[in-house]
Design a protein around this motif. Structure first.
Motif, short mmCIF file in Angstrom:
data_model
loop_
_atom_site.label_atom_id
_atom_site.label_comp_id
_atom_site.label_asym_id
_atom_site.label_seq_id
_atom_site.Cartn_x
_atom_site.Cartn_y
_atom_site.Cartn_z
N TRP A 1 0.87 -1.22 0.02
CA TRP A 1 -0.10 -0.19 -0.15
C TRP A 1 1.08 1.52 -0.16
N LEU A 2 1.89 0.59 0.83
CA LEU A 2 2.72 2.46 0.18
C LEU A 2 3.45 2.65 -0.99
N PHE A 3 3.41 1.81 -1.89
CA PHE A 3 4.48 1.74 -2.74
C PHE A 3 3.96 2.83 -3.71
N ASN A 4 2.84 3.22 -3.73
CA ASN A 4 2.28 5.30 -4.57
C ASN A 4 1.93 6.13 -4.21
N ILE A 5 2.77 6.38 -2.61
CA ILE A 5 2.37 7.71 -1.74
C ILE A 5 3.66 8.43 -1.57
N TYR A 6 3.54 9.32 -2.51
CA TYR A 6 4.09 10.65 -2.54
C TYR A 6 4.77 11.64 -1.94
N ASN A 7 3.56 12.23 -1.64
CA ASN A 7 3.05 13.14 -1.00
C ASN A 7 4.03 13.27 0.24
N ILE A 8 4.82 14.67 0.34
CA ILE A 8 5.05 14.62 1.95
C ILE A 8 4.44 15.10 2.80
N GLU A 9 3.71 15.48 2.74
CA GLU A 9 2.45 15.82 4.22
C GLU A 9 2.19 14.18 4.73
N THR A 10 1.76 12.77 4.10
CA THR A 10 0.80 12.29 3.75
C THR A 10 2.31 11.45 4.10
N LEU A 11 3.51 11.10 4.03
CA LEU A 11 4.21 10.22 3.90
C LEU A 11 4.85 10.67 5.57
N ASN A 12 4.63 12.12 5.95
CA ASN A 12 5.41 12.51 7.59
C ASN A 12 4.46 12.36 8.57
N LYS A 13 2.98 11.87 8.43
CA LYS A 13 2.06 11.22 9.11
C LYS A 13 2.44 9.83 9.24
N LEU A 14 2.65 9.14 7.86
CA LEU A 14 2.39 7.98 8.24
C LEU A 14 4.18 7.35 8.99
N LYS A 15 5.50 7.90 8.82
CA LYS A 15 6.27 7.74 9.31
C LYS A 15 6.58 7.29 10.68
N GLU A 16 5.51 8.11 11.59
CA GLU A 16 5.35 8.35 13.31
C GLU A 16 4.10 7.21 13.66
N ILE A 17 4.08 6.20 12.48
CA ILE A 17 3.10 5.01 13.85
C ILE A 17 4.34 4.21 13.37
N PRO A 18 4.56 3.41 14.31
CA PRO A 18 5.26 2.19 14.56
C PRO A 18 5.41 1.31 13.97
N GLU A 19 3.90 0.42 14.14
CA GLU A 19 3.26 -0.52 13.07
C GLU A 19 3.39 -0.89 11.90
N ILE A 20 3.43 0.38 11.13
CA ILE A 20 4.17 1.11 10.31
C ILE A 20 5.63 0.08 9.57
N LYS A 21 6.26 0.70 9.92
CA LYS A 21 7.51 0.82 9.88
C LYS A 21 7.94 -0.34 10.54
N GLU A 22 7.71 -1.28 11.43
CA GLU A 22 8.42 -2.77 11.67
C GLU A 22 7.07 -3.23 11.07
N ASN A 23 6.66 -3.43 10.29
CA ASN A 23 6.25 -4.60 9.06
C ASN A 23 6.62 -4.11 8.06
N LEU A 24 7.29 -3.23 7.31
CA LEU A 24 7.74 -2.86 6.69
C LEU A 24 9.34 -3.12 6.96
N SER A 25 9.76 -3.12 8.06
CA SER A 25 11.80 -3.80 8.03
C SER A 25 11.22 -5.54 8.32
N ASN A 26 10.10 -6.14 8.89
CA ASN A 26 10.04 -7.77 8.23
C ASN A 26 9.86 -7.89 7.06
N ASP A 27 8.77 -7.50 6.76
CA ASP A 27 8.71 -7.98 4.66
C ASP A 27 10.45 -7.18 4.10
N ILE A 28 11.04 -6.68 4.40
CA ILE A 28 12.60 -6.08 3.62
C ILE A 28 13.17 -6.91 4.27
N SER A 29 13.36 -7.59 5.48
CA SER A 29 14.32 -8.58 6.17
C SER A 29 13.97 -10.01 5.18
N GLU A 30 12.54 -10.42 4.89
CA GLU A 30 12.51 -12.03 4.12
C GLU A 30 12.55 -11.20 2.48
#
Length: 920
Positions: A869-898
């Motif tokens: 769902w993150l692939f087509n989001i480029y707007n800075i204000e939207t990204l700034n809000k999403l990056k503050e949510i720890p669950e997104i970072k955790e999911n993304l980090s796990n997917d990158i490792s796998e």
């Protein structure tokens, strides 16, 4: 003890199909067993090694069996006494087993550290080495930075060997040093770097010479063992010479004698007037063959070979690929061949796109003999004069001929069969159609040219080239995939493809054969163009070609299918094409080609107005113009050269021309890719042309142009008269085009027309009030032209629902990421703090989980979350809000490792957390 890191390229290059007993692997094995070195391994390197050994177990036997086939072909052709060879590949398993042991039982195994991933993300975002030349170096980056992180607090020395110097080496001439971007933060690490596997092994052998296997000491080739046999022909002596001299070969390269007239058996080849082969600058081979020829002539009393024949043999063989194949250890440059052109010939005018000159030379073409008549008919066809070409071809066929003239007559009949199809489709005159060349042929037989005629009828020249180019294209695509996945290849495939295409093209040209613009011919050209673009994507280290010169540019403009070249550039991710102009080449320079194409438009239009049925020729010309526009957008030119050619193009578009609408739209490629390099004069000229020429009101041209103007508004001078013209184009139905253009361009206009902002704002307000133009409304709110209110939210909710894909969401659970209006809605919701719990948003929530997540990411149930769902989001204000949510970072980090090979995940991570040093 030293630690040695061999990357995937170096591991692959340790294999050598000519070394059944591999002394390099044995040497490394002995060093490890004697505790002098230890190899470094990790999960990525191990996975790459597993893929590599599987690939080598398939490719090496295929390669050797192919060469054995070449040996058998030569054996049959020359009745050579070569013993039957049955290959044994057990040595390959031995080499793989030794490397397996070195990388598993005896290696230092490192984990891919979180820190290494963080550093890689930072280097990717800032385009620092190893990402400074290409994007797909992620696995190599993980390997190197994990190793450096491990050794930064250690005293041991690390030796890093990699053939991938495009990623790891410093800029020329310091390619022997590792790139400073990689080691700037590791000054305390004792690192020794080698940019070639052979060089790294050489240094290790100098340190540990006592461990070099005895059988790996080089032995000088015994050239004295060759003895001339005066009872054999020169050709057979030459074969014996190669057999005895190049003892390191276990086969005779089939390339040695291809297309050299003195070696052909009667009936082997037909119609090639010239040889076009790869050239090498190897003096040793030239001198050796020269001495051989000299000895042969001295030994033979009757001197069978004339000086001309001797020179032809030497020239032909030294321009062949034999030495490159035979002596791989030598680094001899390979050059693409160049054909010569006669400066004052009509053919030269056509090949350099000087059609005005070509038309003027038609009157001077002679018709004294059959050859000249055939040549004139061919050039009339090249210039679109189908009726005249058809008439002269018929005239030639009617001439009675001696047996020696039969070849010309039959080429003429062949041409007439092709012209008939074109003539019929362009003139609809069925009585002139003649498809039956085979019946014509049956009436003339038993002549000297009989084999050539048969070959012509069967289209052997076509299908032979088609088969060869298709085979070479497959090889290049395999090489591209190998390099893309971190491997390395080094071959001359592109030179062979180039050679094959030129032979085919010159066969048609030299024999005045009418055979282009047909579907059969198109496939050959498309295959060659794909070979070329694929090679550019592979790069000079792996394909032998780093860019194009003026001759290849000429070939591309003339032969590429416009849609195909765009698809291929995208498929192979070619962002730019290096251009090296050969000042000494007899071929037209870039400036001459573009001047011929675009400066003569008015005169050419005048010529073609008086011509009957010119659609065929106009279409052909517009293909050339389209290709020239696209290539100019990709060529790496300095700003001066770019602006010089762009000026010529704009002047052409501002006057009388024969450019079709589909051609003009390709101007957008240049504006989009090179707009930042255009000077103030060309920018102003482009602006003025848009005001006056409706042909330039293509959607992409308008969008790219106003985007360019808004970046440099000071480069434009907009008068009241200009603004009134703009209004007639953008503020309603365009007076030049009689249609309405996209309103988003008006926002760019507002940014550049400072003096007229109030009037533009008034027009925007009126359009928003009177209609449902949500796109203009959104852009105006973002730009601050109109205030934010819930009206735009209601519009975007409605557009989001109507453009959603609820079925896809239910089937795949990932939502429609490409819902353009929904992403605009989320941007405004975040920017202006709109409460998405309001009832108005219920209809969006009903669409699926993706929509629920973006409407309220803080309270979303993340077991249902997809990182896609993150692939087509480029707007800075939207990204700034999403990056503050720890669950997104955790999911993304796990997917990158796998899924470490999924670069889309890392790109999404970089967009979200690019300012942070801690990652994963």
């Amino acid at each position: 003890m030293e630690y040695v890191l061999l990357d995937t390229c170096s591991l692959t290059n340790l294999f050598n199909e000519k070394k059944m007993k591999n002394s390099d692997i044995e040497f490394l094995f002995d060093l490890v067993k004697n505790e002098k070195i230890k190899l470094v391994n990790n999960s990525i390197l191990q996975k790459e090694w597993n893929n590599c050994k599987k690939s080598q177990k398939e490719k090496i036997p295929q390669s050797i069996n192919g060469k054995l086939k070449g040996t058998r072909d030569i054996q049959k052709l020359y009745n050579l006494n070569i013993p039957e060879i049955v290959p044994d590949f057990s040595w390959l398993d031995d080499q793989i087993n030794m490397l397996d042991q070195l990388l598993n039982e005896d290696a230092l195994y490192l984990e891919i550290s979180e820190k290494a991933k963080s550093i890689s993300a930072d280097h990717l975002y800032h385009r620092k080495a190893p990402f400074h030349n290409k994007k797909d170096s992620l696995k190599d980056s993980f390997i190197v930075f994990s190793t450096l992180e491990y050794f930064k607090d250690k005293q041991e020395k690390i030796v890093f060997i990699s053939d991938n110097h495009n990623d790891f080496s410093d800029e020329p001439p310091n390619v022997y040093e590792i790139h400073p971007d990689i080691v700037n933060d590791y000054k305390n690490v004792s690192l020794e770097y080698h940019h070639k596997t052979g060089l790294g092994l050489k240094k290790l052998k100098e340190k540990y010479s006592e461990f070099i296997p005895e059988n790996s000491i080089p032995v000088k080739l015994d050239e004295d063992s060759f003895k001339l046999n005066k009872n054999l022909t020169f050709e057979k002596n030459l074969l014996n010479f190669f057999e005895s001299t190049f003892k390191n070969l276990n086969y005779i390269p089939q390339h040695i004698l291809i297309n050299n007239e003195v070696f052909l058996n009667e009936g082997d080849d037909f119609g090639y007037y010239e040889n076009f082969t790869i050239s090498t600058k190897n003096e040793r081979l030239t001198k050796t063959i020269a001495e051989l020829v000299k000895s042969y002539n001295e030994d033979k009393k009757n001197n069978d070979l004339t000086k001309g024949e001797v020179k032809g043999i030497i020239d032909s063989l030294t321009k062949n690929s034999i030495y490159y194949i035979s002596q791989r250890g030598f680094d001899n440059p390979i050059e693409l061949p160049q054909s010569s052109t006669t400066g004052d010939s009509i053919s030269n005018s056509i090949n350099t796109f000087d059609f005005k000159g070509a038309f003027s030379k038609l009157e001077n073409l002679k018709e004294n003999n059959l050859d000249e008549i055939l040549f004139k008919a061919y050039n009339l066809f090249q210039l679109g004069k189908l009726k005249e070409s058809f008439q002269i071809t018929n005239l030639l066929i009617k001439k009675s001929g001696e047996p020696k003239n039969t070849l010309y007559i039959n080429i003429a009949k062949y041409n007439r069969s092709k012209l008939s199809k074109l003539f019929f489709f362009n003139f609809q005159e069925e009585e002139n159609v003649d498809f039956d060349f085979i019946n014509d042929y049956s009436k003339c037989s038993n002549f000297v040219e009989d084999e050539t005629v048969k070959w012509l009828i069967s289209d052997s020249f076509l299908y032979s080239s088609q088969h060869q180019l298709n085979h070479l294209k497959s090889k290049l695509i395999s090489s591209y995939e190998l390099v893309k996945n971190g491997g390395r290849t080094n071959n001359s495939t592109i030179q062979l493809a180039y050679n094959q295409f030129i032979r085919y093209d010159q066969f048609i040209f030299r024999n005045s054969i009418i055979f282009d613009q047909f579907s059969e011919d198109t496939q050959i050209k498309n295959d060659f163009i794909e070979c070329l673009i694929c090679s550019l994507a592979i790069g000079v280290e792996n394909s032998g070609i780093s860019g194009i010169n003026n001759y290849i540019l000429q070939v591309l403009i003339k032969n590429a299918e416009t849609d195909s070249i765009l698809k291929l550039l995208k498929r192979y991710n070619v962002k730019r094409i290096a251009f090296v102009e050969n000042k000494e080449s007899p071929h037209a320079k870039l400036e001459e080609l573009y001047c011929n194409l675009f400066e003569q438009q008015a005169e050419l239009n005048e010529i073609l107005i008086n011509e009957d049925k010119t659609y065929f020729f106009r279409s052909k010309l517009n293909k050339f113009y389209s290709n020239a526009l696209i290539l100019l957008a990709y060529l790496e030119l300095d700003k001066k050269d770019l602006n010089k050619q762009f000026k010529v193009i704009l002047e052409c578009m501002g006057g009388e021309n024969i450019l079709q609408k589909q051609t003009i739209k390709h101007l957008a490629h240049i504006i989009g890719k090179k707009g930042g390099d255009l000077n103030k004069i060309n920018t102003q000229k482009l602006f003025e042309l848009i005001l006056s020429r409706g042909e330039l009101h293509d959607r992409e041209i308008l969008w790219q142009s106003f985007k360019l103007f808004s970046k440099n508004p000071k480069d434009l001078s907009i008068t009241k008269k200009d603004f009134n013209q703009i209004k007639s184009i953008l503020f309603g139905k365009c007076e030049l085009c009689n249609r309405t253009h996209e309103s988003v361009v008006i926002i760019d206009l507002w940014q550049i027309a400072e003096k007229f902002k109030p009037e533009i704002e008034k027009h925007i307000q009126n359009r928003i009030t009177s209609g449902s133009d949500s796109e203009l409304h959104y852009q105006a709110v973002v730009a601050g032209i109109v205030p934010f209110d819930m009206q735009i939210i209601d519009k975007l909710i409605s557009r989001s629902v109507s453009n959603s894909d609820p079925l896809g969401d239910k089937l795949f659970g990932i939502g429609n990421n490409r819902n353009f209006y929904f992403l605009q809605l989320i941007h405004l919701v975040i920017k202006y703090g709109v409460d998405t719990r309001l009832e108005e948003f219920d209809k969006i929530r009903e669409l699926g989980d993706y929509y629920k997540w973006l409407l309220d990411p803080e309270h979303f149930y993340y077991d249902l979350f997809y990182t896609d769902w993150l692939f087509n989001i480029y707007n800075i204000e939207t990204l700034n809000k999403l990056k503050e949510i720890p669950e997104i970072k955790e999911n993304l980090s796990n997917d990158i490792s796998e899924n470490q090979e999924d670069k889309s995940l890392l790109k999404a991570f970089v967009r979200l957390y690019k300012d942070r040093k801690d990652t994963f």
